[in-house]
Design an enzyme around this catalytic site. Sequence first.
Site, short mmCIF file in Angstrom:
data_model
loop_
_atom_site.label_atom_id
_atom_site.label_comp_id
_atom_site.label_asym_id
_atom_site.label_seq_id
_atom_site.Cartn_x
_atom_site.Cartn_y
_atom_site.Cartn_z
N GLU A 27 0.86 -1.19 0.00
CA GLU A 27 0.00 0.00 0.00
C GLU A 27 0.89 1.23 0.00
O GLU A 27 1.95 1.24 0.64
CB GLU A 27 -0.85 -0.01 1.27
CG GLU A 27 -1.63 1.25 1.55
CD GLU A 27 -2.23 1.29 2.97
OE1 GLU A 27 -1.63 0.70 3.90
OE2 GLU A 27 -3.31 1.90 3.11
N ASN B 17 -6.95 6.18 -1.88
CA ASN B 17 -5.86 5.26 -1.56
C ASN B 17 -6.05 4.09 -2.51
O ASN B 17 -6.99 3.31 -2.35
CB ASN B 17 -5.97 4.82 -0.10
CG ASN B 17 -4.79 4.00 0.36
OD1 ASN B 17 -4.06 3.43 -0.47
ND2 ASN B 17 -4.58 3.93 1.67
N LYS C 257 -9.35 1.96 -2.03
CA LYS C 257 -9.57 1.44 -0.67
C LYS C 257 -10.93 1.87 -0.12
O LYS C 257 -11.23 3.07 -0.04
CB LYS C 257 -8.46 1.94 0.25
CG LYS C 257 -8.48 1.36 1.66
CD LYS C 257 -7.24 1.84 2.43
CE LYS C 257 -7.14 1.28 3.82
NZ LYS C 257 -5.89 1.76 4.49
N GLU D 239 -6.18 8.82 7.60
CA GLU D 239 -6.65 8.38 6.28
C GLU D 239 -8.01 8.97 5.95
O GLU D 239 -8.28 9.29 4.79
CB GLU D 239 -6.70 6.85 6.20
CG GLU D 239 -5.31 6.23 6.22
CD GLU D 239 -5.32 4.78 5.80
OE1 GLU D 239 -4.90 3.94 6.60
OE2 GLU D 239 -5.76 4.48 4.67
N CYS E 195 -4.87 -2.94 2.89
CA CYS E 195 -4.63 -2.80 4.32
C CYS E 195 -5.84 -3.07 5.22
O CYS E 195 -6.20 -4.21 5.41
CB CYS E 195 -4.03 -1.42 4.61
SG CYS E 195 -3.12 -1.43 6.14
N ASN F 54 0.24 -0.95 5.41
CA ASN F 54 1.15 -0.17 6.25
C ASN F 54 0.51 -0.19 7.64
O ASN F 54 -0.47 0.55 7.87
CB ASN F 54 1.24 1.29 5.80
CG ASN F 54 2.02 1.53 4.52
OD1 ASN F 54 2.79 2.46 4.43
ND2 ASN F 54 1.78 0.73 3.49
N1 ING Z 1 -3.36 0.59 8.63
C1 ING Z 1 -3.83 -0.16 9.73
C2 ING Z 1 -4.43 -1.49 9.32
O1 ING Z 1 -5.64 -1.66 9.18
C3 ING Z 1 -5.24 -0.25 11.73
C4 ING Z 1 -4.71 0.62 10.63
C5 ING Z 1 -4.40 -1.12 12.43
C6 ING Z 1 -6.55 -0.21 12.02
C7 ING Z 1 -4.92 -1.95 13.42
C8 ING Z 1 -7.10 -1.01 13.03
C9 ING Z 1 -6.26 -1.89 13.74
O2 ING Z 1 -3.65 -2.43 9.21
C10 ING Z 1 -3.97 0.93 7.47
N2 ING Z 1 -3.21 1.63 6.61
O3 ING Z 1 -5.12 0.64 7.22
#
Ligand code: ING
Length: 311
Positions: free
Chosen positions: A47, A107, A124, A143, A169, A194
């Site tokens: 991503e 995205n 996304k 985001e 992601c 990421n």
């Molecule tokens: N990053 C993270 C992901 O979904 C996240 C944000 C992490 C949300 C953990 C909830 C829990 O892997 C992106 N870029 O979506």
Amino acid sequence: MPRLITVAAAQLGPIQKAENRQSVVGRMIALMDAAHAQGATFVVYPELALTTFFPRWYHEDRAAADSWFEAAMPGPATQPLFDKAKALGMAMSFGYAELTPDGHHFNTSILVDRKGNIAAKYRKVHLPGHVEFDPERTHQHLEKRYFEPGDLGFPVWRFEDGLVGMAICNDRRWPETYRVMGLQGVEMVVLGFNTPSVNSQRAGEGMADRLFHHRLSVQAGAYQNATWVVAVAKAGTEDGHHLMGGTLIVDPNGKIVGEIDHEADGVLVHACDLDETRFGKDTIFDFARHRRVEHYGLITERTGVGAPLGR
Ligand code: ING
């Protein structure tokens, strides 16, 4: 005769704010060479592969973030990547921040065929994080400030002799992502991520939990839809902010067939037999025989939690 896609999950290590696209594209080309040397014909990058994970940085003026976006694809900085892919006869997928001619921000990820033509685009759908600066968080995840939700749904395309779909992601955490593609017969889902290694709202949730939820989500999506899933990290510490690794390939039975155990640039190559999806699709997850859509209405009628249907 197995229908093989020899795919390379091409993990990127950290991209610092100061690193320019030309430098990153050079790293991506080196990964493509490594993938080609191992017999891969389809390379998958993370991503937002061209820049640092900029949604961690707050810009009062959103237009100031436009420098992180691509107004053209390919553009001057990415053309060498397309040229190299064409020269090697390599298909590829990568994520980037898309600024459309009419001013929309997504995205995005694309599929590029072996001739260097963009064959598919995905934007996304599930955007995590928040819109305004949140002083309560240990780090920002903006985001929802910089991107609009994707407007293309979850399509599946005939690509590289198979049925291929994309996610990005946070999408991988939502079962709807895989099921909509599963209902189109998807045989391989490719996604980049990421993922900060700590939860900005729960200090106790560190890397081990994040990796657990990552593997759980991807393995479940693969198994429950009898599809391969290729999940590729941008990893390592970017300007003091750590992103977890966990680049992996999961087979249609939900088994992890390979995982990168470091946080630098690197490739994981696996010959994926698309016909291994058949058993699951023809037996336990033969949707036509087993699903009962008359009972699933809430899934599309309700966005959030509502009143229980029972007493
Ligand atoms: N990053 C993270 C992901 O979904 C996240 C944000 C992490 C949300 C953990 C909830 C829990 O892997 C992106 N870029 O979506």
